[in-house]
Design a protein around this motif. Structure first.
Motif, mmCIF file in Angstrom:
data_model
loop_
_atom_site.group_PDB
_atom_site.id
_atom_site.type_symbol
_atom_site.label_atom_id
_atom_site.label_comp_id
_atom_site.label_asym_id
_atom_site.label_seq_id
_atom_site.Cartn_x
_atom_site.Cartn_y
_atom_site.Cartn_z
ATOM 1 N N THR A 17 0.861 -1.178 0.000
ATOM 2 C CA THR A 17 0.000 0.000 0.000
ATOM 3 C C THR A 17 0.896 1.227 0.000
ATOM 4 O OG1 THR A 17 -0.096 0.017 2.419
ATOM 5 C CG2 THR A 17 -1.860 -1.155 1.268
ATOM 6 N N PRO A 18 0.420 2.359 -0.494
ATOM 7 C CA PRO A 18 1.241 3.571 -0.433
ATOM 8 C C PRO A 18 1.628 3.902 1.008
ATOM 9 C CG PRO A 18 -0.586 3.880 -1.931
ATOM 10 C CD PRO A 18 -0.808 2.564 -1.243
ATOM 11 N N THR A 54 10.209 3.904 -0.073
ATOM 12 C CA THR A 54 8.822 3.967 0.380
ATOM 13 C C THR A 54 7.909 3.964 -0.832
ATOM 14 O OG1 THR A 54 9.532 5.296 2.256
ATOM 15 C CG2 THR A 54 7.195 5.285 1.772
ATOM 16 N N VAL A 55 6.840 3.181 -0.791
ATOM 17 C CA VAL A 55 5.887 3.104 -1.896
ATOM 18 C C VAL A 55 5.061 4.388 -1.917
ATOM 19 C CG1 VAL A 55 3.910 1.847 -2.834
ATOM 20 C CG2 VAL A 55 5.775 0.600 -1.739
ATOM 21 N N LYS A 56 4.996 5.021 -3.089
ATOM 22 C CA LYS A 56 4.186 6.233 -3.242
ATOM 23 C C LYS A 56 2.929 5.969 -4.055
ATOM 24 C CE LYS A 56 6.268 9.074 -0.767
ATOM 25 N NZ LYS A 56 5.613 9.584 0.412
ATOM 26 N N GLU A 57 3.056 5.169 -5.118
ATOM 27 C CA GLU A 57 1.917 4.919 -6.008
ATOM 28 C C GLU A 57 2.058 3.526 -6.606
ATOM 29 O OE1 GLU A 57 0.463 6.788 -10.195
ATOM 30 O OE2 GLU A 57 1.158 8.195 -8.675
ATOM 31 N N ILE A 58 0.928 2.839 -6.763
ATOM 32 C CA ILE A 58 0.938 1.480 -7.303
ATOM 33 C C ILE A 58 0.122 1.457 -8.588
ATOM 34 C CG2 ILE A 58 0.340 -0.925 -6.868
ATOM 35 C CD1 ILE A 58 0.599 -0.303 -3.887
ATOM 36 N N VAL A 81 5.456 0.256 -9.870
ATOM 37 C CA VAL A 81 5.347 0.854 -8.544
ATOM 38 C C VAL A 81 6.219 2.105 -8.547
ATOM 39 C CG1 VAL A 81 5.760 0.507 -6.082
ATOM 40 C CG2 VAL A 81 5.070 -1.404 -7.481
ATOM 41 N N THR A 82 5.683 3.217 -8.057
ATOM 42 C CA THR A 82 6.478 4.432 -7.905
ATOM 43 C C THR A 82 7.021 4.448 -6.484
ATOM 44 O OG1 THR A 82 5.069 5.595 -9.476
ATOM 45 C CG2 THR A 82 6.466 6.941 -8.057
ATOM 46 N N GLU A 98 9.648 6.226 -3.543
ATOM 47 C CA GLU A 98 10.394 7.417 -3.127
ATOM 48 C C GLU A 98 11.700 6.908 -2.522
ATOM 49 O OE1 GLU A 98 9.603 11.616 -0.922
ATOM 50 O OE2 GLU A 98 8.720 9.845 -0.002
ATOM 51 N N HIS A 108 11.619 10.391 -6.834
ATOM 52 C CA HIS A 108 10.731 9.270 -7.148
ATOM 53 C C HIS A 108 11.293 8.488 -8.330
ATOM 54 C CE1 HIS A 108 8.208 12.052 -4.884
ATOM 55 N NE2 HIS A 108 7.507 10.999 -4.528
#
Length: 161
Positions: A38-39, A52-56, A61-62, A64, A70
């Motif tokens: 999850t973000p 750290t996950v920012k967007e899925i 996966v984006t 940080e 990013h």
């Protein structure tokens, strides 16, 4: 055909089946782990980078990787989804289980090399021996008696002309 001649082939097919089954289970576990991202969760990529996950997205996966930086990675590049406590311990050095009453150890050796503070209001003892002067005297070029060097050169002069 004889059963003895077929036995090695049966064992080989059975071993291949068991190996592919365990590999398939590992792939399913990895896919399930990636689906639970999850973000805001911390992850480790297969290259060993923590982010750290920012967007899925569907297949991407984006992440940080640093504050404000990013990068887009494939979902397959995620090696592990970490718990918050583990991510903070590894990346930020924050440990929740550290005892708070433990003695504080300085980061540098300055506390080990500093001389203890002395009280300047007390007079000097007569028993104290004078400290020897180990440095060069001001203005002297030769040895401690102030003599000139035997070769006639001062410090730093080269022999070449």
């Amino acid at each position: 055909m004889n059963l003895v001649t077929l036995l090695p082939f049966i064992v080989l097919i059975g071993a291949m089946f068991l190996m592919t089954r365990s590999a398939k289970k590992k792939q399913q576990a990895a896919a399930q782990m990636r689906d639970h991202m999850t973000p805001g969760t911390g992850v480790r990529t297969i290259g060993g980078m923590y982010a750290t996950v920012k967007e899925i997205g569907d297949d991407t996966v984006t992440l940080e990787v640093a504050p404000g930086v990013h990068a887009i990675y494939a979902k397959n590049a995620i090696g592990a989804v970490l718990e918050d406590a583990e991510y903070n311990r590894i990346v930020h050095g924050i440990s929740d289980d550290a005892p708070h009453d433990a003695p504080v150890v300085p980061d540098d050796a300055s506390s080990l090399t500093e001389a203890p503070k002395t009280d300047l209001t007390k007079g000097k003892d007569e028993d104290e021996a004078p400290k020897p002067d180990l440095g060069k005297k001001d203005g002297s070029v030769g040895d401690a008696d102030g003599e000139e060097p035997k070769d006639g050169k001062t410090d730093g002069e080269a022999d070449a002309k």
